[in-house]
Scaffold this motif. Structure first.
Motif, PDB file in Angstrom:
ATOM      1  N   LEU A 160      12.658 -20.913  -0.576  1.00 43.71           N
ATOM      2  CA  LEU A 160      13.476 -19.779  -0.606  1.00 43.71           C
ATOM      3  C   LEU A 160      12.650 -18.602  -1.081  1.00 43.71           C
ATOM      4  CD1 LEU A 160      17.198 -19.374  -1.533  1.00 43.71           C
ATOM      5  CD2 LEU A 160      15.415 -17.897  -2.783  1.00 43.71           C
ATOM      6  N   TYR A 161      12.694 -17.551  -0.338  1.00 40.28           N
ATOM      7  CA  TYR A 161      12.090 -16.138  -0.645  1.00 40.28           C
ATOM      8  C   TYR A 161      13.185 -15.242  -1.085  1.00 40.28           C
ATOM      9  CZ  TYR A 161       7.568 -18.346   0.493  1.00 40.28           C
ATOM     10  OH  TYR A 161       6.652 -19.274   0.560  1.00 40.28           O
ATOM     11  N   LEU A 162      13.070 -14.525  -2.177  1.00 40.72           N
ATOM     12  CA  LEU A 162      13.928 -13.210  -2.411  1.00 40.72           C
ATOM     13  C   LEU A 162      12.982 -12.144  -2.327  1.00 40.72           C
ATOM     14  CD1 LEU A 162      16.609 -11.922  -3.170  1.00 40.72           C
ATOM     15  CD2 LEU A 162      15.885 -12.333  -5.591  1.00 40.72           C
ATOM     16  N   TYR A 163      13.560 -11.005  -1.388  1.00 38.93           N
ATOM     17  CA  TYR A 163      12.513  -9.849  -1.180  1.00 38.93           C
ATOM     18  C   TYR A 163      13.552  -8.680  -1.672  1.00 38.93           C
ATOM     19  CZ  TYR A 163       9.428 -12.725   1.421  1.00 38.93           C
ATOM     20  OH  TYR A 163       8.821 -13.808   1.770  1.00 38.93           O
ATOM     21  N   GLN A 164      12.899  -7.659  -1.990  1.00 30.51           N
ATOM     22  CA  GLN A 164      13.656  -6.496  -2.342  1.00 30.51           C
ATOM     23  C   GLN A 164      12.879  -5.201  -1.758  1.00 30.51           C
ATOM     24  OE1 GLN A 164      13.261  -6.839  -6.744  1.00 30.51           O
ATOM     25  NE2 GLN A 164      12.847  -4.754  -6.622  1.00 30.51           N
ATOM     26  N   TRP A 165      13.523  -4.105  -1.562  1.00 26.70           N
ATOM     27  CA  TRP A 165      12.743  -2.843  -0.886  1.00 26.70           C
ATOM     28  C   TRP A 165      13.612  -1.566  -1.382  1.00 26.70           C
ATOM     29  CZ3 TRP A 165      15.041  -6.538   1.848  1.00 26.70           C
ATOM     30  CH2 TRP A 165      16.309  -6.146   2.639  1.00 26.70           C
ATOM     31  N   PRO A 166      13.256  -0.434  -1.354  1.00 31.24           N
ATOM     32  CA  PRO A 166      13.786   0.820  -1.785  1.00 31.24           C
ATOM     33  C   PRO A 166      14.689   0.887  -0.539  1.00 31.24           C
ATOM     34  CG  PRO A 166      11.538   1.095  -2.235  1.00 31.24           C
ATOM     35  CD  PRO A 166      11.745  -0.112  -1.638  1.00 31.24           C
ATOM     36  N   ALA A 167      16.307   1.591  -1.002  1.00 26.11           N
ATOM     37  CA  ALA A 167      17.190   1.668   0.085  1.00 26.11           C
ATOM     38  C   ALA A 167      16.720   2.788   1.104  1.00 26.11           C
ATOM     39  CB  ALA A 167      18.533   2.260  -0.629  1.00 26.11           C
ATOM     40  N   GLU A 168      15.849   3.726   0.319  1.00 30.92           N
ATOM     41  CA  GLU A 168      15.280   4.756   1.543  1.00 30.92           C
ATOM     42  C   GLU A 168      14.055   4.134   1.980  1.00 30.92           C
ATOM     43  OE1 GLU A 168      13.310   5.302  -2.282  1.00 30.92           O
ATOM     44  OE2 GLU A 168      15.324   5.322  -1.747  1.00 30.92           O
ATOM     45  N   LYS A 169      13.711   4.375   3.296  1.00 27.78           N
ATOM     46  CA  LYS A 169      12.665   3.523   4.082  1.00 27.78           C
ATOM     47  C   LYS A 169      11.357   4.625   4.215  1.00 27.78           C
ATOM     48  CE  LYS A 169      14.821   2.342   7.687  1.00 27.78           C
ATOM     49  NZ  LYS A 169      14.959   1.381   8.878  1.00 27.78           N
ATOM     50  N   GLU A 170      10.459   3.874   4.532  1.00 29.17           N
ATOM     51  CA  GLU A 170       9.053   4.503   4.794  1.00 29.17           C
ATOM     52  C   GLU A 170       8.702   4.294   6.418  1.00 29.17           C
ATOM     53  OE1 GLU A 170       4.607   5.053   3.042  1.00 29.17           O
ATOM     54  OE2 GLU A 170       6.093   3.823   1.980  1.00 29.17           O
ATOM     55  N   ASN A 171       8.465   5.305   6.803  1.00 32.01           N
ATOM     56  CA  ASN A 171       8.180   5.541   8.447  1.00 32.01           C
ATOM     57  C   ASN A 171       8.837   4.411   8.952  1.00 32.01           C
ATOM     58  OD1 ASN A 171       6.322   7.363   7.846  1.00 32.01           O
ATOM     59  ND2 ASN A 171       4.390   6.001   8.167  1.00 32.01           N
ATOM     60  N   ASN A 172      10.215   4.458   8.693  1.00 28.73           N
ATOM     61  CA  ASN A 172      11.292   3.518   9.548  1.00 28.73           C
ATOM     62  C   ASN A 172      11.181   2.085   9.356  1.00 28.73           C
ATOM     63  OD1 ASN A 172      13.616   3.766  11.119  1.00 28.73           O
ATOM     64  ND2 ASN A 172      12.511   3.001  13.030  1.00 28.73           N
ATOM     65  N   THR A 173      10.390   1.682   8.183  1.00 22.59           N
ATOM     66  CA  THR A 173      10.310   0.356   7.935  1.00 22.59           C
ATOM     67  C   THR A 173      10.647   0.296   6.410  1.00 22.59           C
ATOM     68  OG1 THR A 173       8.925  -0.311   9.969  1.00 22.59           O
ATOM     69  CG2 THR A 173       8.954  -2.043   8.262  1.00 22.59           C
ATOM     70  N   GLY A 174      11.338  -0.654   5.868  1.00 18.52           N
ATOM     71  CA  GLY A 174      11.353  -0.939   4.496  1.00 18.52           C
ATOM     72  C   GLY A 174      10.050  -1.397   3.628  1.00 18.52           C
ATOM     73  N   VAL A 175       9.807  -0.849   2.942  1.00 21.62           N
ATOM     74  CA  VAL A 175       8.980  -1.394   1.897  1.00 21.62           C
ATOM     75  C   VAL A 175       9.269  -2.600   0.898  1.00 21.62           C
ATOM     76  CG1 VAL A 175       7.052  -0.590   0.031  1.00 21.62           C
ATOM     77  CG2 VAL A 175       7.695   1.015   1.864  1.00 21.62           C
ATOM     78  N   VAL A 176       8.825  -3.697   1.489  1.00 18.31           N
ATOM     79  CA  VAL A 176       9.458  -4.894   0.916  1.00 18.31           C
ATOM     80  C   VAL A 176       8.365  -5.567  -0.012  1.00 18.31           C
ATOM     81  CG1 VAL A 176      10.072  -7.234   1.444  1.00 18.31           C
ATOM     82  CG2 VAL A 176      10.853  -5.486   2.917  1.00 18.31           C
ATOM     83  N   SER A 177       8.896  -6.078  -1.207  1.00 16.47           N
ATOM     84  CA  SER A 177       8.135  -6.882  -2.082  1.00 16.47           C
ATOM     85  C   SER A 177       8.613  -8.045  -2.484  1.00 16.47           C
ATOM     86  CB  SER A 177       7.850  -6.078  -3.149  1.00 16.47           C
ATOM     87  OG  SER A 177       8.901  -5.881  -4.053  1.00 16.47           O
ATOM     88  N   GLN A 178       7.966  -9.377  -2.746  1.00 15.42           N
ATOM     89  CA  GLN A 178       8.577 -10.613  -3.256  1.00 15.42           C
ATOM     90  C   GLN A 178       8.996 -10.376  -4.763  1.00 15.42           C
ATOM     91  OE1 GLN A 178       6.523 -14.189  -1.974  1.00 15.42           O
ATOM     92  NE2 GLN A 178       6.683 -14.996  -3.838  1.00 15.42           N
ATOM     93  N   ASN A 179      10.551 -11.033  -4.832  1.00 10.54           N
ATOM     94  CA  ASN A 179      10.867 -11.015  -6.148  1.00 10.54           C
ATOM     95  C   ASN A 179      10.898 -12.149  -6.507  1.00 10.54           C
ATOM     96  OD1 ASN A 179      13.335 -11.436  -7.918  1.00 10.54           O
ATOM     97  ND2 ASN A 179      13.268  -9.163  -7.952  1.00 10.54           N
ATOM     98  N   LEU A 180      11.296 -13.237  -5.796  1.00  7.96           N
ATOM     99  CA  LEU A 180      11.389 -14.783  -6.235  1.00  7.96           C
ATOM    100  C   LEU A 180      10.996 -15.723  -5.363  1.00  7.96           C
ATOM    101  CD1 LEU A 180      12.850 -16.979  -8.173  1.00  7.96           C
ATOM    102  CD2 LEU A 180      14.863 -16.431  -6.843  1.00  7.96           C
ATOM    103  N   SER A 181      10.498 -16.742  -5.446  1.00  4.77           N
ATOM    104  CA  SER A 181      10.020 -17.790  -4.624  1.00  4.77           C
ATOM    105  C   SER A 181      10.538 -19.354  -5.313  1.00  4.77           C
ATOM    106  CB  SER A 181       8.399 -18.010  -4.318  1.00  4.77           C
ATOM    107  OG  SER A 181       7.903 -18.974  -3.728  1.00  4.77           O
TER     108      SER A 181
END
Length: 499
Positions: free
Chosen positions: A54-75
């Protein structure tokens, strides 16, 4: 004299008022700040052939160049085998479900309660379930349905529970590798307008338990519309990605195929089988079902499922490589310039490659760093395969079921990369063997999450002005009135001076 003084004062107040008006307007317009709309979360269950993560990802609600900036929060690793084994052992099923629920609980705790309903949750099953579906479609459907029912009952926004194709798995892995390497986001604003076709990217190679994938960027005009080529658009740039997945060529299934080849090549009726990939001193019993029970072992002799074979290690590096070579169909590519193996078209390799999952674990078991020469890999493999079982267990703190297979794995990686994908001694130096980048696991699930974020509407940042609108309007009215009055007094003063 009085008229001139009044005129001078009027001019001063007029200029001062205009200056204040300009200053207020500039501050309000150019010094405004934006407050982030907050974080968004997404959960992806990577249901592989041998395990589920299970991977939990998070990203800012506003997006960059129409793609969310995603980072891994939990594995979180779910204990037990892959989901394709559900329904075969009730005790193991209970442990798997319990572990899965524990992982979901960890993700739930990491997400603010107010965002639970906006958090997407998806499950993607890979080669293990693709194999099960080819054997028993009803069983695979029942497993997915039970998981879907469970996920729909969670306080998240259920997206899907499905079996992804091998090409999708390869593409998402390619996206993950390049995202983590920073190849999509332009960090130098001066180069933002001159990056041709999205700039340099890195190829990706994934080695799982039941399949292996290769993916890399190709020229925009190559293979358009042909099988194996996918056009994607990320961060404002388009890419033409070649990707192919070889089912039954994951490390576990390939090992079964090698064992099957050894059993089939046995000339005596004895149930003892010499295995050059096992170290000298290692002996183990395996049932016919363990070897021939997979759809990947195509040739099935007439054996009872529980019939036992005694596999005895001979520790022969050259013999191991020779038997591994037999599970690849290289003749079908004879005379073809752009072909990997099994008659599959592959463009010429170019650029650097990131090799992860089973590739990384194999190199790590040989105690090799992220980058090394092909000669070093070969010599290390030969030395490892030549060690007896007593020496290996004394020098490697690795579980038996993994340690006994590393000689096979090393020879398999060589054959796949060199004989299959056509890496040379020179281009081998362009391969990086890695597990994580910046504390994020290299897995197709992150690429999936990045692609999925394109379907999530971008929420605007909340505008935060330097002053309240009512204050701004009041200042405009006051100094505008002062400017008008000053202008009137100035005009009157000039008229009096003239007359």
């Amino acid at each position: 004299m009085a008229s001139r003084l009044a005129g001078s004062l009027a001019l001063f107040f007029l200029l001062a008022s205009i200056a204040v008006l300009i200053a207020v307007a500039v501050v309000q317009v150019h010094k405004r700040t934006y407050e982030s709309a907050g974080q968004r979360f997404g959960i992806v269950l990577d249901a592989g052939s041998s395990r589920t993560t299970l991977y939990l990802y998070q990203w800012p609600a506003e997006k960059e160049n129409n793609t969310g900036v995603v980072s891994q929060n939990l594995s979180c690793l779910v204990e037990g085998p892959g989901i394709s084994s559900l329904g075969q052992d009730s005790i193991q099923d209970q442990k798997t479900w319990s572990s899965l629920k524990n992982c979901v609980a960890k993700a739930r705790e990491a997400i603010p309660p107010s965002l639970h309903s906006n958090t997407t949750i998806s499950l993607g099953a890979t080669a293990g379930m693709r194999l099960l579906r080819s054997q028993n479609e009803t069983a695979s459907d029942e497993i997915l349905q039970s998981l879907e029912n469970y996920l729909k009952g969670l306080p998240f926004s259920f997206r899907n529970a499905s079996i992804i194709s091998g090409e999708e798995e390869g593409l998402y892995g390619w996206i993950t590798a390049n995202y983590l390497k920073g190849n999509f986001l332009e960090r130098n604003l001066w180069n933002l307008w001159v990056r041709p076709h999205g700039g340099e990217t890195i190829g990706s190679m994934d080695l799982g338990g039941a399949s292996t994938q290769i993916a890399f960027n190709t020229p925009l005009d190559e293979g358009v519309g042909a099988e194996g080529f996918i056009r994607v658009w990320l961060y404002g740039y388009g890419y033409n990605v070649y990707t192919h997945s070889f089912l039954c060529y994951g490390k576990n299934e390939a090992h079964k195929r090698v064992l099957a080849a050894l059993v089939l090549a046995k000339k005596s009726p004895s149930k003892t089988v010499e295995n050059p990939c096992f170290p000298v001193g290692y002996r183990t019993n395996m049932s016919a079902a363990d070897i021939f029970g997979s759809p990947c072992t195509e040739q099935r002799p007439v054996y009872a499922p529980h019939e036992q074979f005694l596999l005895v290690g001979t520790g022969d590096p050259a013999g191991c490589r020779a038997v591994v070579h037999t599970i690849f169909d290289l003749q079908s590519c004879h005379g073809l310039a752009n072909c990997s193996f099994n008659g599959v078209y592959q463009p010429a390799l170019s650029g650097h490659f990131l090799a992860y999952a089973g590739f990384y674990h194999t190199a790590n078991a040989l105690k090799l760093n992220r980058s090394f020469t092909l000669d070093l890999f070969n010599s290390t493999t030969f030395a490892f395969c030549s060690k007896n079982w007593t020496t290996l267990t004394a020098n490697y703190e690795i579980k038996e079921k993994y340690l006994m297979a590393h000689c096979f794995s090393a020879n398999y990686v060589y054959t796949l990369l060199v004989e299959g994908y056509k890496f040379t001694a020179e281009t081998w130096n362009n391969i990086l063997f890695e597990k994580t980048v910046d504390k994020s696991d290299i897995a197709w699930s992150l690429g999936y999450m990045l692609t999925l974020s394109n379907m999530i509407p971008a929420e605007p940042k909340l505008l935060r002005l330097p002053m309240d609108n009512s204050v701004f309007a009041g200042l405009l009215f006051m100094f505008s009135s002062l400017a008008i009055l000053s202008l009137m007094f100035l005009i009157i003063s000039l008229v009096r001076v003239c007359y």
